[in-house]
Enzyme design. Structure first.
Site: not given
Length: 247
Positions: A67, A94, A170, A174, A205
Site C-alpha cells: 500500500d 504505476n 488528478y 500528475k 482501465t
C-alpha cells in the site's frame, strides 16, 4: 531512445499497482523479457490472482503486499524485495488514483485533492526512497513514474489540445509527479539511475470506467521501454508512445 533487448533472467523489477490494468501488463511485458517481477498490490486476492495468471503464462513473478500510502507497508515491501532478490533493477511507480469526482476547482471537496496527492505523489516518493538502496546495488537501475499527459501544463494551456475534463485533483497531481521526477533526476544525475515519467495514453482501465481507446497492453509499452532503456538513455524527461511530451 535505445533499449536493451537481451533476455536476462537475473534482472528484477517491482511494479506497483500491478494486479490489473496497465500495471499488470507492464509486469507481463517485463516477465516476457525474462525479468523476475514483484507484483505490488494492496488487495491480496487480486494480487495472488495476478501472480497465478502470470505464472501460468510462464513469467517469473511473485506477490508483494504493498500500500503506497502506508509507511509500514512500504518498509515491509522493501524488506521482502531485499530478501527475495537482494537488489532491484527497475522500479515502476504505476499505482495511482483519480481522487474521485467531481473535481471543478471552485466546488471540489479538498479531500479529493489530498487523496490524489497522497497516492500519486507522496506514495511515489515513499516507495522510491524505500527502494533506492536496492536500486543502487544494480549496475543499470531504472525508475519509471507512470504519469499522464493531462499533467502537462503546456498542453493544458494549448487551445484545442485534448486534456480531459476539468480536474483540480488528478491532473495537478500528475503535474506534481512530473516535477518530482525532474528533482530526482537532478539529484541522481551523477549515478547510473535513470528516472523518467511516462504517459500510457487514454487507456481503458477501471480508473476511467474503461472509457479509454487504448488497450492496457498498448498503455504499458512505453513504460516497458523506459524500464529497459540502455545506459545512454534519457533521464528526467517525459514520454509517451510517440516521443517526448512537453512539460
Amino acid at each position: 531512445m535505445s533499449e536493451t533487448n537481451t533476455v536476462n533472467h537475473h534482472k528484477v523489477a517491482l511494479v506497483t499497482g500491478a494486479n490489473k490494468g496497465i500495471g499488470y501488463e507492464i509486469a507481463a511485458g517485463l516477465g516476457a523479457l525474462g525479468w523476475s517481477v514483484g507484483i505490488g498490490a494492496r488487495n491480496e486476492e487480486r494480487r495472488e490472482a495476478a501472480v497465478d495468471k502470470l505464472r501460468a503464462a510462464g513469467a517469473d513473478v511473485f506477490g508483494v503486499p504493498l500500500d503506497v500510502t502506508d509507511d509500514a507497508s512500504v518498509t515491509a515491501a522493501a524488506r521482502l524485495m531485499e530478501e527475495r532478490a537482494g537488489r532491484l533493477d527497475a522500479l515502476v511507480n504505476n499505482a495511482g488514483i483519480t481522487g474521485g469526482g467531481p473535481q471543478e476547482p471552485t466546488t471540489v471537496d479538498v479531500n479529493r485533492v489530498r487523496a490524489a496527492v497522497e497516492t500519486n505523489v507522496i506514495g511515489v516518493i515513499r516507495v522510491t526512497n524505500a527502494l533506492l538502496p536496492l536500486l543502487r546495488r544494480s549496475p543499470s537501475p531504472r525508475i519509471v513514474n507512470v504519469s499522464s499527459s493531462v499533467g502537462s501544463l503546456t498542453l493544458q494551456t494549448t487551445p484545442g489540445a485534448e486534456t480531459g475534463p476539468i480536474s483540480i485533483a488528478y491532473a495537478p497531481s500528475k503535474t506534481f509527479l512530473n516535477a518530482v521526477t525532474v528533482q530526482y533526476a537532478k539529484e541522481l544525475a551523477d549515478t547510473p539511475i535513470l528516472i523518467n515519467a511516462v504517459c500510457p495514453g487514454f487507456t481503458a482501465t477501471d480508473l476511467n470506467g474503461f472509457r479509454g481507446v487504448r488497450t492496457p497492453q498498448q498503455g504499458a509499452a512505453a513504460a516497458i521501454r523506459l524500464a529497459t532503456v540502455s545506459a545512454d538513455g534519457p533521464t528526467g524527461r517525459f514520454f509517451d508512445d510517440e516521443g517526448e511530451v512537453p512539460w
